[in-house]
Design a protein around this motif. Sequence first.
Motif, PDB file in Angstrom:
ATOM      1  N   ILE A   1      -2.766   5.188 -14.662  1.00 51.37           N
ATOM      2  CA  ILE A   1      -1.658   6.018 -14.180  1.00 51.37           C
ATOM      3  C   ILE A   1      -2.127   7.407 -13.751  1.00 51.37           C
ATOM      4  N   GLN A   2      -3.067   7.994 -14.466  1.00 51.15           N
ATOM      5  CA  GLN A   2      -3.522   9.347 -14.156  1.00 51.15           C
ATOM      6  C   GLN A   2      -4.242   9.444 -12.816  1.00 51.15           C
TER       7      GLN A   2
ATOM      8  N   CYS B   1       1.567   5.276 -10.476  1.00 53.39           N
ATOM      9  CA  CYS B   1       0.608   6.336 -10.768  1.00 53.39           C
ATOM     10  C   CYS B   1       1.217   7.709 -10.507  1.00 53.39           C
ATOM     11  N   ASN B   2       0.581   8.719 -11.051  1.00 55.07           N
ATOM     12  CA  ASN B   2       1.061  10.093 -10.887  1.00 55.07           C
ATOM     13  C   ASN B   2       1.046  10.557  -9.440  1.00 55.07           C
ATOM     14  N   ASN B   3       0.247   9.912  -8.587  1.00 57.54           N
ATOM     15  CA  ASN B   3       0.182  10.276  -7.174  1.00 57.54           C
ATOM     16  C   ASN B   3       1.160   9.467  -6.314  1.00 57.54           C
ATOM     17  N   ASP B   4       2.101   8.777  -6.970  1.00 62.24           N
ATOM     18  CA  ASP B   4       3.126   7.943  -6.330  1.00 62.24           C
ATOM     19  C   ASP B   4       2.597   6.630  -5.761  1.00 62.24           C
TER      20      ASP B   4
END
Length: 162
Positions: free
Chosen positions: A67-68, A139-142
């Motif tokens: 995810i990060q 993920c955090n970056n979509d």
Amino acid sequence: MRSSNYVIIAIIFFMFSTLWCNICHAQNTPQDFLEVHNQAREEVGVGPLSWNHTLEAYAQNYANERIQDCNMEHSGGPFGENLAEGYGEMKGSDAVKFWLTEKPDYDYHSNSCVHDECGHYTQIVWRDSVHLGCARAKCNNDWVFVICSYSPPGNVEGERPY
């Protein structure tokens, strides 16, 4: 507003949120993953995969680790593995369909890839693989990270997938 109106609004909200949740999970259920895999396997005369909750948990744990950064790095675990990433709300079934685009690159007679990569495709149709577990993570970056794990693993050097 009378309390009966609040109850009606609450019921409508609950019904809408339940419907929305079902729409969000469309094409991401175990059956959706299995359907696309097993259709490809049937085309080459290989038996169907069955869903395995242990593989699903393994895949979900690894997807959560990504995810990060959403990096396309294999887990290094004991299972066969296909990875994909896509932007927005990529469905799990879309990832499987993408892996299947490698089919024309696999040459059965030479048991090799003729152009680009074909290992995602051969893992999907690997005759000895019988269990499947897949997962997705936003993920955090979509981007969306998708992983499918296979047992026993395929792509054994020198062996044909089917």
